[in-house]
Scaffold this motif. Structure first.
Motif, PDB file in Angstrom:
ATOM      1  N   TRP A 104     -12.361  -5.050  -7.304  1.00 25.87           N
ATOM      2  CA  TRP A 104     -12.373  -5.522  -5.907  1.00 25.87           C
ATOM      3  C   TRP A 104     -12.409  -7.054  -5.842  1.00 25.87           C
ATOM      4  O   TRP A 104     -11.627  -7.668  -5.103  1.00 25.87           O
ATOM      5  CB  TRP A 104     -13.583  -4.923  -5.187  1.00 25.87           C
ATOM      6  N   LEU A 105     -13.277  -7.661  -6.612  1.00 25.60           N
ATOM      7  CA  LEU A 105     -13.384  -9.120  -6.605  1.00 25.60           C
ATOM      8  C   LEU A 105     -12.100  -9.781  -7.103  1.00 25.60           C
ATOM      9  O   LEU A 105     -11.637 -10.774  -6.544  1.00 25.60           O
ATOM     10  CB  LEU A 105     -14.562  -9.564  -7.471  1.00 25.60           C
ATOM     11  N   HIS A 106     -11.522  -9.216  -8.157  1.00 24.20           N
ATOM     12  CA  HIS A 106     -10.327  -9.816  -8.756  1.00 24.20           C
ATOM     13  C   HIS A 106      -9.159  -9.816  -7.776  1.00 24.20           C
ATOM     14  O   HIS A 106      -8.358 -10.762  -7.761  1.00 24.20           O
ATOM     15  CB  HIS A 106      -9.944  -9.045 -10.024  1.00 24.20           C
ATOM     16  N   HIS A 107      -9.051  -8.777  -6.955  1.00 21.88           N
ATOM     17  CA  HIS A 107      -7.926  -8.642  -6.023  1.00 21.88           C
ATOM     18  C   HIS A 107      -8.334  -8.970  -4.585  1.00 21.88           C
ATOM     19  O   HIS A 107      -7.704  -8.489  -3.635  1.00 21.88           O
ATOM     20  CB  HIS A 107      -7.371  -7.211  -6.087  1.00 21.88           C
ATOM     21  N   LEU A 108      -9.334  -9.801  -4.409  1.00 15.66           N
ATOM     22  CA  LEU A 108      -9.973 -10.004  -3.111  1.00 15.66           C
ATOM     23  C   LEU A 108      -9.006 -10.268  -1.951  1.00 15.66           C
ATOM     24  O   LEU A 108      -9.117  -9.627  -0.905  1.00 15.66           O
ATOM     25  CB  LEU A 108     -11.014 -11.115  -3.222  1.00 15.66           C
ATOM     26  N   PRO A 109      -8.011 -11.168  -2.087  1.00 17.20           N
ATOM     27  CA  PRO A 109      -7.132 -11.413  -0.934  1.00 17.20           C
ATOM     28  C   PRO A 109      -6.165 -10.271  -0.652  1.00 17.20           C
ATOM     29  O   PRO A 109      -5.589 -10.213   0.445  1.00 17.20           O
ATOM     30  CB  PRO A 109      -6.354 -12.675  -1.340  1.00 17.20           C
ATOM     31  N   HIS A 110      -5.972  -9.388  -1.609  1.00 14.90           N
ATOM     32  CA  HIS A 110      -4.916  -8.386  -1.486  1.00 14.90           C
ATOM     33  C   HIS A 110      -5.341  -7.152  -0.687  1.00 14.90           C
ATOM     34  O   HIS A 110      -4.473  -6.398  -0.228  1.00 14.90           O
ATOM     35  CB  HIS A 110      -4.426  -7.975  -2.880  1.00 14.90           C
ATOM     36  N   TRP A 111      -6.633  -6.940  -0.513  1.00 20.90           N
ATOM     37  CA  TRP A 111      -7.070  -5.788   0.276  1.00 20.90           C
ATOM     38  C   TRP A 111      -6.669  -5.975   1.736  1.00 20.90           C
ATOM     39  O   TRP A 111      -6.144  -5.043   2.364  1.00 20.90           O
ATOM     40  CB  TRP A 111      -8.584  -5.593   0.141  1.00 20.90           C
ATOM     41  N   GLY A 112      -6.905  -7.168   2.256  1.00 19.47           N
ATOM     42  CA  GLY A 112      -6.521  -7.439   3.637  1.00 19.47           C
ATOM     43  C   GLY A 112      -5.025  -7.477   3.834  1.00 19.47           C
ATOM     44  O   GLY A 112      -4.523  -7.188   4.926  1.00 19.47           O
ATOM     45  N   ALA A 113      -4.279  -7.830   2.784  1.00 17.15           N
ATOM     46  CA  ALA A 113      -2.816  -7.898   2.869  1.00 17.15           C
ATOM     47  C   ALA A 113      -2.169  -6.526   2.749  1.00 17.15           C
ATOM     48  O   ALA A 113      -0.966  -6.387   2.976  1.00 17.15           O
ATOM     49  CB  ALA A 113      -2.281  -8.820   1.770  1.00 17.15           C
ATOM     50  N   THR A 114      -2.946  -5.510   2.397  1.00 12.83           N
ATOM     51  CA  THR A 114      -2.431  -4.147   2.203  1.00 12.83           C
ATOM     52  C   THR A 114      -2.796  -3.287   3.401  1.00 12.83           C
ATOM     53  O   THR A 114      -3.972  -3.163   3.745  1.00 12.83           O
ATOM     54  CB  THR A 114      -3.025  -3.536   0.922  1.00 12.83           C
ATOM     55  N   ASN A 115      -1.798  -2.691   4.022  1.00 10.54           N
ATOM     56  CA  ASN A 115      -2.041  -1.848   5.194  1.00 10.54           C
ATOM     57  C   ASN A 115      -2.374  -0.410   4.836  1.00 10.54           C
ATOM     58  O   ASN A 115      -3.027   0.294   5.609  1.00 10.54           O
ATOM     59  CB  ASN A 115      -0.819  -1.859   6.111  1.00 10.54           C
ATOM     60  N   ASP A 116      -1.929   0.047   3.696  1.00 10.10           N
ATOM     61  CA  ASP A 116      -2.062   1.444   3.293  1.00 10.10           C
ATOM     62  C   ASP A 116      -3.483   1.715   2.792  1.00 10.10           C
ATOM     63  O   ASP A 116      -3.858   1.300   1.690  1.00 10.10           O
ATOM     64  CB  ASP A 116      -1.040   1.756   2.201  1.00 10.10           C
ATOM     65  N   GLN A 117      -4.262   2.434   3.587  1.00  5.76           N
ATOM     66  CA  GLN A 117      -5.633   2.745   3.191  1.00  5.76           C
ATOM     67  C   GLN A 117      -5.676   3.673   1.982  1.00  5.76           C
ATOM     68  O   GLN A 117      -6.588   3.585   1.158  1.00  5.76           O
ATOM     69  CB  GLN A 117      -6.385   3.378   4.362  1.00  5.76           C
ATOM     70  N   GLY A 118      -4.670   4.537   1.854  1.00  7.89           N
ATOM     71  CA  GLY A 118      -4.605   5.419   0.698  1.00  7.89           C
ATOM     72  C   GLY A 118      -4.398   4.659  -0.593  1.00  7.89           C
ATOM     73  O   GLY A 118      -4.952   5.017  -1.639  1.00  7.89           O
ATOM     74  N   ALA A 119      -3.588   3.603  -0.534  1.00 10.50           N
ATOM     75  CA  ALA A 119      -3.368   2.775  -1.718  1.00 10.50           C
ATOM     76  C   ALA A 119      -4.653   2.069  -2.127  1.00 10.50           C
ATOM     77  O   ALA A 119      -4.949   1.932  -3.317  1.00 10.50           O
ATOM     78  CB  ALA A 119      -2.262   1.757  -1.448  1.00 10.50           C
ATOM     79  N   LYS A 120      -5.422   1.641  -1.158  1.00  3.39           N
ATOM     80  CA  LYS A 120      -6.696   0.985  -1.463  1.00  3.39           C
ATOM     81  C   LYS A 120      -7.654   1.953  -2.136  1.00  3.39           C
ATOM     82  O   LYS A 120      -8.315   1.599  -3.121  1.00  3.39           O
ATOM     83  CB  LYS A 120      -7.316   0.424  -0.178  1.00  3.39           C
ATOM     84  N   LEU A 121      -7.731   3.175  -1.626  1.00  9.25           N
ATOM     85  CA  LEU A 121      -8.599   4.172  -2.251  1.00  9.25           C
ATOM     86  C   LEU A 121      -8.110   4.521  -3.643  1.00  9.25           C
ATOM     87  O   LEU A 121      -8.912   4.712  -4.568  1.00  9.25           O
ATOM     88  CB  LEU A 121      -8.673   5.429  -1.385  1.00  9.25           C
TER      89      LEU A 121
END
Length: 237
Positions: A104-121
């Motif tokens: 999570w920390l390593h990819h910190l800016p990319h969570w907000g840039a990703t719309n797909d909640q399934g991809a985040k999970l």
């Protein structure tokens, strides 16, 4: 240097999840350099993650380098010695939570840039391609059995020097051949620890953690561990 089996299992599992879930995040999250890298990248990354986790766990004091409650339980049943089960599984679960937190920390800016909640999970835990609890459970049991029997065979035939590399190849093979149904958790800590992290971390735009499915990647590998341990004990391995 301070070493212990508990520390080895914790740090080894942390590295396993950092690199394993890291490759999933790299492929699935928006605006990463690895975005849309595909299944081959993910399965290869997980194979390499297992190899590195094993070597690092051994260096920090866990020569067996289980990194997986299914391995720990199978070995306990095989040897009829359950003294390592609670401390090892505790270390593995804690290491998995820490590894997922680092992803999570390593990819910190990319969570907000990703719309797909399934991809985040998916960058934390597994999910079935077709939700079907009995079939999903069978997939996890079969995949974990291949892992457990394969690991025992590799260490018996290849020795401790080459075995970690070959275990990585084994995990790669399982991912390529058997991973398309459930995402091949084949490790309760690998799924449960990061799912806990997904639940508690302030991940930008995240959805639910799918706790309704969470029992499958825990129960399936444990069932496989009991079966594998009994087989190995019965055949005198």
């Amino acid at each position: 240097m301070i070493t212990s089996p508990f520390l080895g299992e914790l740090i080894g599992t942390m590295v396993l999840i950092l690199l394993g879930n890291g490759v999933v995040a790299n492929v699935l999250l928006s605006k990463t350099k690895g975005n849309n890298g595909g299944l081959i990248a993910i399965t290869a990354g997980w194979g390499f993650a297992v190899t590195m986790g094993i070597f690092i766990a051994q260096k920090f004091g866990s020569p067996g380098a289980h990194l997986n409650p299914a391995v720990t339980i199978a070995m306990a049943v095989k040897d009829n010695n359950f003294s390592n089960v609670l401390p090892f599984i505790s270390a593995q679960l804690l290491g998995a939570i820490l590894g997922a937190t680092l992803v999570w920390l390593h990819h910190l800016p990319h969570w907000g840039a990703t719309n797909d909640q399934g991809a985040k999970l998916a960058a934390f835990s597994t999910s079935p391609a077709i939700p079907n609890a009995p079939a999903n459970l069978i997939s996890e049991i079969i995949g974990t059995l291949v892992l457990l029997i394969g690991v025992i065979a590799l260490y018996a035939e290849a020795g401790s020097g080459m075995a970690p590399l070959l275990v990585g190849v084994l995990v790669w093979a399982i991912g390529l051949s058997l991973g398309g149904t459930t995402g091949y958790a084949i490790n309760p800590a690998r799924d449960l620890g990061p799912r806990i992290a997904h639940t508690i971390l302030p991940i930008a735009g995240k959805g639910g953690s799918d706790w309704g499915y969470a029992w499958v990647p825990v129960v399936g590998p444990i069932v496989a561990a009991l079966i594998a341990g009994g087989i190995l004990n019965g055949f005198g391995f």
